[in-house]
Design an enzyme around this catalytic site. Structure first.
Site, PDB file in Angstrom:
ATOM      1  N   ASP A  50      43.931  37.982  40.126  1.00 42.79           N
ATOM      2  CA  ASP A  50      45.143  37.800  39.347  1.00 42.79           C
ATOM      3  C   ASP A  50      45.581  39.191  38.877  1.00 42.79           C
ATOM      4  O   ASP A  50      44.794  40.134  38.890  1.00 42.79           O
ATOM      5  CB  ASP A  50      44.830  36.875  38.165  1.00 42.79           C
ATOM      6  CG  ASP A  50      45.998  36.742  37.217  1.00 42.79           C
ATOM      7  OD1 ASP A  50      47.114  36.462  37.675  1.00 42.79           O
ATOM      8  OD2 ASP A  50      45.777  36.943  36.002  1.00 42.79           O
ATOM      9  N   ASP A  89      48.194  40.060  35.787  1.00 41.17           N
ATOM     10  CA  ASP A  89      48.303  40.202  34.333  1.00 41.17           C
ATOM     11  C   ASP A  89      47.044  39.693  33.645  1.00 41.17           C
ATOM     12  O   ASP A  89      46.679  38.527  33.781  1.00 41.17           O
ATOM     13  CB  ASP A  89      49.514  39.418  33.812  1.00 41.17           C
ATOM     14  CG  ASP A  89      50.816  39.894  34.418  1.00 41.17           C
ATOM     15  OD1 ASP A  89      51.458  40.771  33.832  1.00 41.17           O
ATOM     16  OD2 ASP A  89      51.188  39.385  35.506  1.00 41.17           O
ATOM     17  N   ASP A 147      41.971  35.431  34.711  1.00 41.10           N
ATOM     18  CA  ASP A 147      41.716  35.281  33.274  1.00 41.10           C
ATOM     19  C   ASP A 147      42.411  34.060  32.682  1.00 41.10           C
ATOM     20  O   ASP A 147      42.564  33.972  31.459  1.00 41.10           O
ATOM     21  CB  ASP A 147      42.187  36.536  32.526  1.00 41.10           C
ATOM     22  CG  ASP A 147      43.707  36.647  32.481  1.00 41.10           C
ATOM     23  OD1 ASP A 147      44.267  36.768  31.375  1.00 41.10           O
ATOM     24  OD2 ASP A 147      44.346  36.588  33.553  1.00 41.10           O
TER      25      ASP A 147
END
Length: 223
Positions: free
Chosen positions: A12, A14, A170
């Site tokens: 991922d 961000d 996250d």
């Protein structure tokens, strides 16, 4: 699913590779300033950075998609962000070293994000991620995460089977997408993570830092 020997690590963006929350929060605070409102504290916005406009508008204004005023706020937020998306954003500590580790072990790496391509394409070269083997944005495929389509596309572009890739993220949606794609998953506990404890996501592993992730990868290769 066990952490099998990977041939590629997909990330991922961000909150996993890059700390983009400062610029995302500023795009939201700018709306509040222009409306004469009190700015939402950065600490109140940061946990929602991985959820993009939806998460940040919810945190700042308490408005959800489909409710009155949401779409106007979304357009303003995205326009603000497009004007200054790499002012304070940077890679998390340890990410450059992690990427070098991957290359030294002969592993490919790529990015799978829900951020739209008009932002991803501008941001990635400005924060030093232009060597990614593939970049899949939120509008690259017909469905964003948690649908597995973006991860399937990333594996296809790397000429790999999905189960030969690990997915690291996250946010709960990252783990859901990885599971749906048949990829081993790692929760990046150094990221934003919303208000949920990553240990509850049922990822195949949890890493508290990029260095811990590097150790997981080295251990899997050594088995």
């Amino acid at each position: 699913m066990p952490l099998t020997i990977p041939r590629a690590i997909l990330f991922d963006l961000d909150g996993t590779l890059a700390d983009t929350a400062p610029d995302l929060a500023e795009a939201m605070n700018r709306i509040q300033r222009e409306r004469g409102l009190v700015e939402t504290a950065y600490e109140g916005l940061r946990p929602f950075a991985s959820a993009g406009a939806r998460g940040l508008i919810g945190a700042a204004f308490g408005i959800k998609p489909g409710e009155d005023g949401y779409e106007a706020l979304r357009v303003m937020f995205l326009d603000n962000y497009a004007e200054a998306l790499a002012e304070k954003s940077s890679l998390f500590d340890g990410i450059p070293t992690l990427i070098q580790d991957l290359l030294q072990h002969g592993l490919a790496w790529g990015i799978v994000t829900n951020k739209a391509a008009r932002f991803t394409d501008l941001l990635i070269p400005q924060i030093g991620l232009q060597e990614a083997g593939c970049v899949i944005s939120g509008d690259t495929t017909a469905h964003p995460k948690p649908h597995p389509a973006p991860l399937f596309e990333a594996a296809r572009r790397l000429n790999l089977q999905p189960n030969e890739c690990w997915y690291v993220g996250d946010d709960l949606r990252d783990i859901q997408a990885g599971r749906a794609a048949g990829m081993p998953t790692v929760a990046a506990a150094w990221g934003y993570c919303g208000h949920a404890a990553p240990i509850s996501w049922e990822a195949d592993a949890l890493a508290n830092s990029p260095a811990e992730l590097a150790d997981l990868i080295r251990h899997s290769i050594a088995q």
